[in-house]
Design a protein around this motif. Structure first.
Motif, PDB file in Angstrom:
ATOM      1  N   GLU A 681      95.443 -58.072 133.190  1.00  0.00           N
ATOM      2  CA  GLU A 681      93.745 -58.110 133.416  1.00  0.00           C
ATOM      3  C   GLU A 681      93.292 -59.380 133.279  1.00  0.00           C
ATOM      4  O   GLU A 681      93.709 -60.503 132.931  1.00  0.00           O
ATOM      5  N   GLY A 682      91.830 -59.412 133.112  1.00  0.00           N
ATOM      6  CA  GLY A 682      91.080 -60.446 132.638  1.00  0.00           C
ATOM      7  C   GLY A 682      91.249 -60.759 131.187  1.00  0.00           C
ATOM      8  O   GLY A 682      91.892 -60.326 130.518  1.00  0.00           O
ATOM      9  N   GLY A 705      98.741 -58.376 139.169  1.00  0.00           N
ATOM     10  CA  GLY A 705      97.867 -59.321 138.863  1.00  0.00           C
ATOM     11  C   GLY A 705      98.233 -60.536 138.176  1.00  0.00           C
ATOM     12  O   GLY A 705      97.585 -61.078 137.487  1.00  0.00           O
ATOM     13  N   HIS A 707      98.054 -63.402 139.147  1.00  0.00           N
ATOM     14  CA  HIS A 707      97.053 -64.664 139.404  1.00  0.00           C
ATOM     15  C   HIS A 707      95.965 -64.576 138.205  1.00  0.00           C
ATOM     16  O   HIS A 707      95.213 -65.708 138.291  1.00  0.00           O
ATOM     17  N   LYS A 708      96.003 -63.610 137.509  1.00  0.00           N
ATOM     18  CA  LYS A 708      95.118 -63.590 136.315  1.00  0.00           C
ATOM     19  C   LYS A 708      95.670 -64.146 135.134  1.00  0.00           C
ATOM     20  O   LYS A 708      94.991 -64.109 133.958  1.00  0.00           O
ATOM     21  N   GLN A 710      96.357 -66.556 132.440  1.00  0.00           N
ATOM     22  CA  GLN A 710      95.683 -68.015 132.373  1.00  0.00           C
ATOM     23  C   GLN A 710      96.511 -69.116 131.797  1.00  0.00           C
ATOM     24  O   GLN A 710      95.761 -70.353 131.806  1.00  0.00           O
ATOM     25  N   TRP A 732     101.411 -61.450 142.977  1.00  0.00           N
ATOM     26  CA  TRP A 732      99.873 -61.932 142.797  1.00  0.00           C
ATOM     27  C   TRP A 732      99.164 -61.432 143.860  1.00  0.00           C
ATOM     28  O   TRP A 732      99.662 -61.356 144.912  1.00  0.00           O
ATOM     29  N   ASP A 737      91.586 -65.270 146.832  1.00  0.00           N
ATOM     30  CA  ASP A 737      90.879 -65.992 145.485  1.00  0.00           C
ATOM     31  C   ASP A 737      90.807 -67.303 145.534  1.00  0.00           C
ATOM     32  O   ASP A 737      91.975 -67.925 145.438  1.00  0.00           O
ATOM     33  N   ARG A 740      92.661 -69.533 142.685  1.00  0.00           N
ATOM     34  CA  ARG A 740      93.986 -69.504 142.427  1.00  0.00           C
ATOM     35  C   ARG A 740      94.555 -71.138 142.337  1.00  0.00           C
ATOM     36  O   ARG A 740      94.170 -72.038 143.227  1.00  0.00           O
TER      37      ARG A 740
END
Length: 801
Positions: A681-682, A705, A707-708, A710, A732, A737, A740
């Motif tokens: 998650e974020g 997820g 792609h989240k 960091q 991903w 998005d 990315r």
């Protein structure tokens, strides 16, 4: 089996943390009195296990001891659970919260707990002392004999090809000719090849060798195997056949629709169908079953194994050759192969007279010969063979020679293995066992308590299963080597030794509340509609530890089963000692709140139900080891209290598409081994570097997820190369998005390198990088058998098209 429970109890009584809490509650002296009496009784068990064979009074004495052992274990579990509760409560909340939760009610809670536990322990100790005093009347003495080890005494090696059909070469050739030759007598495009004979004579083994024969493989396509047994359900059998051919799960409204599809699939196909263990004799049902077969190509065959000649005569099958018992010479060869690893006694002449005597008692039945042969294993001591030959067990069942042989093999097992085998009485005949699933159930019941702290319960369970497999208590399933099955007669043996502790509740069984009170473990058949009236008497089964819904149906994801709400509301809350609960595949939309009060719960299976959320008080199940919500497609939320499940080892959340968030603190559950779905998650959610705390993570893992993520550093901190992952899916998700970065994704993929010694399958989905990491496809991944890579650009193209 009483001895196995006592071993568990002694492990608890010697646990340092347990004793520390007991002292704080002022019950340590009571527990010490209990331990002294138990030690005196345990010294008698070796003698009692020998005498129970022929002495009914000793058998009843052991049953009484086992019931008491269950009661003791429940009381000790209360103590241990209360200790966990207080520890977690003290760790959480503010100082004010602590005062409110602990200080105000503590005197009353402590007083009632001490009083309740002392009363229970006094009662149990008194009953134990009464049992101990009966030793003189029963003639029980302390024996110094070394107890049987739980580990295997034999080094299992692969048996020579064809060994399982010793003495059956003539029968096999004759049946091959029937399978491959031209059957001019049949008016249909298919004909039946029967294998008929008594139980344990080797019908299924012979059918399996025919099924896997190279000539047969070249002449038939498709090949299908169906275990039929007592339940000759035309719809179910037809469904299994069709699913075996299509490898798809599809719902059919009625038999006509199903068989229309099957007719089309069989059209012009030269198929081989094995119907194993057929009992049903209804001509009309048979005609319905074979209706689609008439579209097949000429030369198709149906191998049917059965004990009933009358059935074959009804099907107008002419001359029948019953499969007979092995000749003495062939039986001796088969026995020697499994006992000594060779097909004769040339190098063990001193054992031959005893071997011949044992073979004679086995009456030429292969299942008995294998079981007793593997019992003796590599024992070359004449006294051991004499003990088997002269055992009283041979004289217990005069009507059926297979039962004494199998009972003797069971009696030779260690106490731990006896208990594990008896547990399998909960499963119906022809049930397909998944080894990993069964081990998790054994663990939840407390049957896997390794004295060696370096060995996990899961590893111990795997080893125990392999011993039972090597001793013929299990067999590989004929059509799926990854699953296992019990021979019907082994299943009968499990039912025999289960006695008053394990109950397989039959749909037509009538049993009163008083009788139910003694049972500790129960299973019931999963039906389309399960009504409350059948289970009303179970409200009195206060000692029940296990409630399993089981079936041998095809595992269709679209099958729905309905459970009366009164069972959930009125029955289950009364079963306060439940450790294992499986309501898999029932049409349940919500989990009742009372679930959180079942403090003894170790195994909770809610897979393929329609639940939307798990209640917050799930976090109160401090002892929970296994939680399965696989296939819960409506599940959207997990409880925030999840971090309290410190003993959770296996959490299966595969196929839960609406679940988009993991609870905070899940990365702190250090015991967790199975976490099938990880959602990144974020800023405020689950981060990939939280995986570093899950040092025991293994098996199948899907990470969504990505792609989240960091930074590549966070991916590196997950330490995936140190975890024993076998199936790995990297996803991903958001393909449109714009934020990315392909460079970051390449770096992340580089850092997500899994363990090269364990990885078997790899799937990479929606990857946005321009380069694939060097580790993908590297030769060091010697177990890798399947790789799938779907790039982001390809997904975008498909979506646009």
């Amino acid at each position: 089996m009483a001895e196995a429970l006592l071993n568990v109890i002694f492990d608890k009584l010697t646990d340092e943390a347990f004793n520390k809490f007991a002292r704080s509650q002022e019950i340590d002296s009571k527990l010490n009195d209990l331990k002294i009496t138990l030690t005196q009784i345990k010294a008698l068990l070796n003698d009692a296990s020998q005498k129970e064979i022929a002495n009914e009074s000793v058998r009843l004495w052991l049953n009484s001891l086992q019931h008491l052992a269950y009661d003791i274990d429940d009381v000790l579990d209360d103590v241990a659970t209360e200790a966990i509760h207080r520890e977690l409560t003290q760790e959480s909340g503010s100082v004010i919260s602590k005062v409110r939760k602990l200080m105000v009610p503590s005197f009353f809670t402590k007083f009632s707990l001490i009083q309740s536990l002392q009363d229970k322990l006094d009662s149990i100790t008194t009953q134990l002392q009464q049992l101990e005093k009966q030793k003189s009347d029963l003639g029980l003495i302390v024996r110094d004999d070394k107890p049987k080890s739980s580990s295997s005494r034999r080094n299992e090696t692969s048996l020579p090809d064809g060994s399982s059909v010793i003495g059956r070469q003539v029968e096999k050739e004759k049946l091959l000719n029937k399978l491959l030759g031209d059957d001019g007598s049949s008016k249909e495009n298919f004909s039946i090849v029967p294998i008929v004979g008594m139980g344990g004579v080797g019908k299924t083994t012979l059918a399996r060798h025919l099924y896997n024969d190279a000539q047969v493989k070249d002449n038939f396509e498709p090949k299908i195997w169906v275990c039929v047994s007592d339940d000759f359900d035309v719809f179910k059998i037809s469904d299994i056949i069709l699913q075996s051919m299509t490898k798809e799960s599809k719902e059919y409204k009625d038999l006509n629709q199903l068989q229309t599809a099957l007719t089309e699939k069989l059209k012009d196909k030269r198929f081989l169908l094995v119907l194993d263990d057929v009992w049903h004799e209804d001509d009309d049902d048979w005609e319905k079953l074979v209706l689609p077969f008439r579209s097949c190509a000429p030369g198709s065959r149906i191998i049917m194994t059965t004990r009933k000649e009358e059935l074959l005569k009804k099907l107008r099958i002419g001359h029948l050759d019953s499969l007979k018992s092995l000749s003495h010479e062939d039986a001796l060869s088969l026995f020697a192969l499994h006992a000594l690893g060779v097909e004769n006694f040339n190098s063990h002449t001193t054992l031959k007279p005893h071997g011949e005597g044992i073979v004679k008692k086995c009456a030429g039945l292969p299942l008995a010969l294998k079981a007793i042969g593997r019992l003796l294993g590599t024992r070359t001591n004449v006294e051991d063979w004499e003990d088997v030959l002269n055992s009283e067990i041979w004289n217990l069942e005069n009507s059926d020679k297979i039962v004494p042989a199998l009972r003797l093999s069971y009696h030779d097992l260690s106490a731990d293995l006896k208990q594990l085998f008896a547990y399998c009485s909960l499963f119906p005949k022809d049930y397909l066992f998944d080894k990993e699933e069964l081990v998790l159930l054994w663990m939840a019941e407390g049957f896997l308590s390794p004295s060696n702290a370096t060995k996990s319960p899961e590893r111990l369970g795997q080893e125990y299963f392999e011993i039972l497999l090597s001793r013929s208590f299990f067999q590989h399933a004929p059509n799926d080597e990854s699953l296992f099955i019990m021979h019907d007669l082994m299943n009968d043996l499990a039912m025999l030794v289960a006695e008053e502790f394990f109950l397989r509740f039959d749909n037509h069984m009538k049993i009163g509340t008083k009788d139910l009170a003694k049972y500790r473990h129960m299973s019931f058949s999963r039906e389309k509609y399960v009504g409350y009236h059948k289970f009303e008497a179970f409200t009195g089964a206060k000692s029940m530890r296990t409630l399993l819904a089981v079936s041998i149906d095809v595992d269709q994801s679209w099958n729905s089963f309905f459970l009366s709400k009164k069972i959930l509301v009125d029955l289950l809350p009364s079963l306060t000692l439940l450790r294992v609960l499986s309501l898999s595949r029932f049409h349940i939309t919500e989990v009742p709140e009372f679930i959180g009060s079942l403090k003894h719960m170790r195994y909770l299976n809610l897979s393929r139900t329609r639940i939307k959320v798990l209640p917050e008080n799930i976090g109160n199940l401090y002892n929970l080891q296994t939680l399965i919500v696989f296939g819960c497609k409506s599940l959207t939320k997990l409880p925030e209290s999840f971090s309290k499940l410190k003993k959770l080892r296996h959490f299966d959340i595969r196929d839960t598409p609406r679940l988009e968030k993991l609870p905070l603190g899940i990365g702190e559950l250090e015991s967790l081994q199975t976490l099938t779905k990880i959602i990144i998650e974020g800023d405020d959610g689950f981060a990939i570097n939280e995986l570093k705390g899950l040092t025991n993570l293994n098996g199948e893992v899907s990470i969504e997820g990505l792609h989240k993520v960091q930074s590549a550093k966070h991916a590196r901190e997950a330490n995936l190369s140190l975890k024993k992952i076998t199936g790995f899916k990297l996803q991903w998700v958001d393909v449109f998005d714009g934020s990315r970065m392909d460079t970051l994704e390449e770096e992340v993929l580089n850092e997500l390198k899994p363990n090269s010694d364990t990885l078997k399958t790899l799937s990479v989905v929606s990857y946005g990088g321009t380069q694939i990491s060097n580790w993908v496809g590297d030769r060091s991944f010697h177990e890798l058998v399947n790789v799938s890579i779907l790039l982001e650009i390809l997904i975008k193209i498909n979506l646009i098209i």
